[in-house]
Design a protein around this motif. Sequence first.
Motif, short mmCIF file in Angstrom:
data_model
loop_
_atom_site.label_atom_id
_atom_site.label_comp_id
_atom_site.label_asym_id
_atom_site.label_seq_id
_atom_site.Cartn_x
_atom_site.Cartn_y
_atom_site.Cartn_z
N ARG A 122 -12.72 6.35 40.26
CA ARG A 122 -12.69 4.89 40.33
C ARG A 122 -12.62 4.49 41.81
NH1 ARG A 122 -8.50 4.38 36.70
NH2 ARG A 122 -8.08 6.60 36.87
N HIS A 123 -12.87 3.24 42.07
CA HIS A 123 -12.90 2.75 43.45
C HIS A 123 -12.30 1.36 43.50
CE1 HIS A 123 -15.60 6.07 44.56
NE2 HIS A 123 -16.13 5.86 43.36
N ARG A 124 -11.74 1.01 44.64
CA ARG A 124 -11.14 -0.31 44.84
C ARG A 124 -11.99 -1.10 45.82
NH1 ARG A 124 -4.88 -0.65 45.18
NH2 ARG A 124 -5.32 -0.44 42.94
N LEU A 125 -12.40 -2.28 45.38
CA LEU A 125 -13.21 -3.17 46.20
C LEU A 125 -12.38 -4.39 46.59
CD1 LEU A 125 -16.50 -3.09 44.10
CD2 LEU A 125 -15.86 -1.61 46.02
N HIS A 126 -12.52 -4.79 47.85
CA HIS A 126 -11.86 -5.99 48.36
C HIS A 126 -12.92 -7.00 48.80
CE1 HIS A 126 -7.43 -5.01 49.15
NE2 HIS A 126 -7.91 -3.89 48.65
N ILE A 127 -12.73 -8.24 48.40
CA ILE A 127 -13.55 -9.34 48.92
C ILE A 127 -12.59 -10.33 49.58
CG2 ILE A 127 -15.16 -11.21 48.39
CD1 ILE A 127 -16.10 -9.60 45.98
N PRO A 128 -12.52 -10.34 50.92
CA PRO A 128 -11.63 -11.29 51.59
C PRO A 128 -12.13 -12.73 51.37
CG PRO A 128 -12.26 -9.48 53.05
CD PRO A 128 -13.17 -9.43 51.87
N LEU A 129 -11.24 -13.58 50.89
CA LEU A 129 -11.58 -14.97 50.63
C LEU A 129 -10.96 -15.92 51.66
CD1 LEU A 129 -11.09 -15.01 46.75
CD2 LEU A 129 -13.24 -14.72 48.02
N HIS A 130 -9.78 -15.55 52.15
CA HIS A 130 -9.06 -16.40 53.11
C HIS A 130 -8.20 -15.46 53.94
CE1 HIS A 130 -7.48 -20.19 54.58
NE2 HIS A 130 -6.24 -19.84 54.29
N THR A 131 -8.48 -15.37 55.23
CA THR A 131 -7.79 -14.37 56.03
C THR A 131 -7.63 -14.85 57.47
OG1 THR A 131 -7.72 -12.00 56.56
CG2 THR A 131 -9.89 -13.07 56.62
N ASN A 132 -7.03 -14.01 58.29
CA ASN A 132 -6.84 -14.32 59.70
C ASN A 132 -6.75 -13.01 60.47
OD1 ASN A 132 -3.78 -13.73 60.50
ND2 ASN A 132 -3.81 -14.49 58.38
N SER A 133 -6.90 -13.07 61.77
CA SER A 133 -6.98 -11.85 62.58
C SER A 133 -5.68 -11.08 62.66
CB SER A 133 -7.46 -12.20 64.00
OG SER A 133 -6.56 -13.09 64.62
N SER A 134 -4.56 -11.70 62.29
CA SER A 134 -3.28 -10.97 62.32
C SER A 134 -2.98 -10.29 60.98
CB SER A 134 -2.13 -11.90 62.69
OG SER A 134 -1.72 -12.69 61.58
N ALA A 135 -3.91 -10.40 60.04
CA ALA A 135 -3.78 -9.70 58.76
C ALA A 135 -4.66 -8.46 58.81
CB ALA A 135 -4.21 -10.61 57.61
N PHE A 136 -4.05 -7.30 58.64
CA PHE A 136 -4.84 -6.07 58.74
C PHE A 136 -4.25 -4.98 57.87
CE2 PHE A 136 -1.92 -6.17 62.38
CZ PHE A 136 -1.28 -4.94 62.31
N LEU A 137 -5.07 -3.99 57.62
CA LEU A 137 -4.69 -2.79 56.89
C LEU A 137 -4.57 -1.64 57.88
CD1 LEU A 137 -5.94 -1.40 53.58
CD2 LEU A 137 -6.55 -0.11 55.60
#
Length: 277
Positions: A122-137
């Motif tokens: 299985r795989h996990r997909l992310h679609i960023p909808l609302h974000t900012n440059s100080s949010a990171f993985l």
Amino acid sequence: MDSTLTTLTGQIAQLDSIDSAQLERMRHEALTALAPWKAEYSAYQSGGWWTTSLMNASGDAADVTIGDCTAKPTDLLAQMPATTALLNELGLNYMWVRLARLEPNAFLWEHRDYDDLDQVERHRLHIPLHTNSSAFLVTGGTKVHMAGGRIWRLTPTYAHGVCNLLGPERVHLIADVYTDDAYQRLARRPTLHPAAAEPLPNADQMVLAERMQAARGMVALGYTEAAERMLLRLFYTYALPEGAVYDLLVELHTSLGDVEAATRWTVAKSRLLALTA
């Protein structure tokens, strides 16, 4: 792509782009929907991480503890036509689809996922909808800002953590999908733009010793939880060996003679990182 980025794409990668007008409609739906946000998985986070389901086993958007299933739309997704259209367009075999909201100054601590699920691909997909440059993985000693406009694939069986330092809120659509032909077509050309990934600096022993001393001082003043969070946050600042922040917490409490707390963090490390004896 250099060798470091090539290796990192096994952990996180950019897949197809999304039409900007459709993405904006999805963002509006996510930010305005009357969703039953739930604070699940409290052991994994600092607080401030909320989820609500768009597709799951029960059809109830408030059911957010993920598991293997043949996913069906929830009552919440029925209110989100642009999001529904994209999910249908992708045509994937969905296990679970969620919205995830991370508040400012909130953290998902270093962890692994999928360990308690069936052993199928299985795989996990992310679609960023609302974000900012100080949010990171952070994964593999590298911080990655998942910018909007693309579908991202995260391999959550690698140790990783997420933070949103300054805000505003970070809102992602997260889809866990089973491998099939539709997924293989979507993921046929994984990439990672160099501008998206920033290696974290190594922490020398002097820095770690200084942080440990500061943590002991905070505990002595009665601020034990703040001391623990200070050490946990080192994961987002420095490239550390896997589980090192949990080892620091064990060391902190052991040095102060708190065996119960040291044991608690030893157990937490094993659980969060899915370690086997």
